[in-house]
Design an enzyme around this catalytic site. Sequence first.
Site, mmCIF file in Angstrom:
data_model
loop_
_atom_site.group_PDB
_atom_site.id
_atom_site.type_symbol
_atom_site.label_atom_id
_atom_site.label_comp_id
_atom_site.label_asym_id
_atom_site.label_seq_id
_atom_site.Cartn_x
_atom_site.Cartn_y
_atom_site.Cartn_z
ATOM 1 N N PRO A 259 0.825 -1.207 0.000
ATOM 2 C CA PRO A 259 0.000 0.000 0.000
ATOM 3 C C PRO A 259 0.865 1.266 0.000
ATOM 4 O O PRO A 259 1.910 1.306 0.646
ATOM 5 C CB PRO A 259 -0.778 -0.103 1.312
ATOM 6 C CG PRO A 259 0.111 -0.898 2.208
ATOM 7 C CD PRO A 259 0.892 -1.847 1.317
ATOM 8 N N ARG A 261 -0.824 4.886 -1.138
ATOM 9 C CA ARG A 261 -1.838 5.896 -0.863
ATOM 10 C C ARG A 261 -2.575 5.652 0.461
ATOM 11 O O ARG A 261 -2.814 6.581 1.233
ATOM 12 C CB ARG A 261 -2.845 5.886 -2.016
ATOM 13 C CG ARG A 261 -3.807 7.055 -2.035
ATOM 14 C CD ARG A 261 -4.892 6.826 -3.087
ATOM 15 N NE ARG A 261 -4.350 6.468 -4.383
ATOM 16 C CZ ARG A 261 -3.998 7.338 -5.336
ATOM 17 N NH1 ARG A 261 -4.197 8.621 -5.145
ATOM 18 N NH2 ARG A 261 -3.491 6.918 -6.471
ATOM 19 N N TYR A 301 -4.672 14.360 -13.114
ATOM 20 C CA TYR A 301 -5.769 13.385 -13.168
ATOM 21 C C TYR A 301 -7.133 14.034 -12.997
ATOM 22 O O TYR A 301 -8.118 13.328 -12.796
ATOM 23 C CB TYR A 301 -5.659 12.362 -12.033
ATOM 24 C CG TYR A 301 -4.341 11.696 -11.798
ATOM 25 C CD1 TYR A 301 -3.721 10.949 -12.803
ATOM 26 C CD2 TYR A 301 -3.738 11.760 -10.546
ATOM 27 C CE1 TYR A 301 -2.524 10.298 -12.539
ATOM 28 C CE2 TYR A 301 -2.547 11.107 -10.290
ATOM 29 C CZ TYR A 301 -1.945 10.379 -11.285
ATOM 30 O OH TYR A 301 -0.774 9.728 -11.020
ATOM 31 N N CYS A 326 2.097 29.431 -15.214
ATOM 32 C CA CYS A 326 1.592 29.865 -16.524
ATOM 33 C C CYS A 326 1.041 28.707 -17.340
ATOM 34 O O CYS A 326 1.598 28.334 -18.376
ATOM 35 C CB CYS A 326 2.707 30.556 -17.291
ATOM 36 S SG CYS A 326 3.345 31.940 -16.385
HETATM 37 C C1 LIG Z 1 2.070 2.377 -7.379
HETATM 38 C C2 LIG Z 1 2.272 1.003 -6.915
HETATM 39 C C3 LIG Z 1 1.849 0.625 -5.627
HETATM 40 C C4 LIG Z 1 1.152 1.555 -4.683
HETATM 41 O O1 LIG Z 1 -0.084 1.962 -5.147
HETATM 42 P P1 LIG Z 1 -1.084 2.729 -4.160
HETATM 43 O O2 LIG Z 1 -2.271 2.984 -4.994
HETATM 44 O O3 LIG Z 1 -0.411 3.981 -3.734
HETATM 45 O O4 LIG Z 1 -1.353 1.827 -3.011
HETATM 46 C C5 LIG Z 1 2.118 -0.671 -5.220
HETATM 47 N N1 LIG Z 1 2.734 -1.555 -6.035
HETATM 48 C C6 LIG Z 1 3.143 -1.235 -7.284
HETATM 49 C C7 LIG Z 1 3.823 -2.235 -8.102
HETATM 50 C C8 LIG Z 1 2.920 0.049 -7.755
HETATM 51 O O5 LIG Z 1 3.297 0.361 -8.993
#
Ligand SMILES: *Cc1c(COP(=O)(O)O)cnc(C)c1O
Length: 400
Positions: A259, A261, A301, A326
């Site tokens: 994890p 985010r 996004y 800008c």
């Molecule tokens: C980006 C990524 C994550 C983390 O994703 P989250 O949405 O921030 O939890 C985990 N594993 C891999 C391989 C990723 O590319």
Amino acid sequence: MDYRKLAQKYDTPLYVYDFGEVAKNYAAIKKAFKARKSLIAYAVKANSNLSLLKLLANLGSGADCVSIGEIKRALLAGIPAYKIIFSGVGKRDEEIAEALEKDILYINIESEAEGHRVERIAKELGKVARISVRVNPNIDPKTHPYISTGLSENKFGVDIDTAKRLYLLAKKSPYLSPVGIHFHIGSQLTELGPIKEASAIVADLVRALQKIDIDIKFFDVGGGLGIRYKDEKTIEPYDYAQGILSTLSGLDVTIVCEPGRFIVGNAGVFLTRVLYEKHTGSKRFIIVDGAMNDLLRPSLYNAYHEVEVVGKEGEGEPADVVGPVCESGDFLAKDRPLPPTQPRDLILVKSAGAYGFVMSSNYNTRPRPAEVAIEEGKDRLIREREHFEDLIEKEIRFMV
Ligand SMILES: *Cc1c(COP(=O)(O)O)cnc(C)c1O
């Protein structure tokens, strides 16, 4: 939290992270998987501040890294090599070699070409590379297309047949040891269905591999657990874990979860000050000192971040909160019924702990913001604000 005091002390724009919240989130996901052996490998790319990584290291976290730079950060912060994973679709030879020399847990292989490359480099170094294969289960994660990764049209991972070939290659090779299997179908996932489906497909592959004497130890479910930015219905960590575990009957594997985010997203805010308001025709703009170079998610996004005027209640005419950069795409929030503001009022942009500072740039020769941690009610600087001198350092001596 006294945001006014923080803004006074550290100036704006400013990132503020609640380390207590980070620890709480880490504990929640760790606990959710407690029925099995598990490694929570925090996705460093979400927020790679060294003090944050050190906090997670002390909690027992591992690290999922997508560059050798991130691996070095994780090691520097005290995350042991045996808890570090190297992911990503494109790795340079030097990065692979250094990862092997540092003896990390495993390298995630994302293509056949990469499998052969890792084998060759391991052979040159006289090492055995522990690997996992990132399987693309071709599942629609139902998230934003930019952060969706689990469909065959995405650049990530390999299909089931290619994965099997890679495992056979690894089984035969004295330089490869297939220890894991990996999938990561996207970010900001808010539906359990696709995760369970993906997990079931990958679990079946593990069973098929067992039959040909390839024993997978680490079942790496990637990251992607979503958070609430606005009013999204999110998945509870317990349900997420149960959904995955329900697909693993009969398999003796250690869960690896990555994890990013979920750990830091809602533990961070971005503070910016109002410069002035501007009314053009029918539109109201609140112009602030923070911009897309500091917090890119809205521009990149069209991401939604909750926004408040600190200390002011009530509503006003809908306004766009925009930065000084800008580009018309430079906004932090759109059409928000915010109360009337005065210059120097503070605007609080919420849920900015993940993919905030790490995506910042020096566009428009803007020094990047400072970062502050809150621990047990006390604030602590964890990255100082950049200065003009930092921005020209790599070019000034070449000016003739
Ligand atoms: C980006 C990524 C994550 C983390 O994703 P989250 O949405 O921030 O939890 C985990 N594993 C891999 C391989 C990723 O590319």
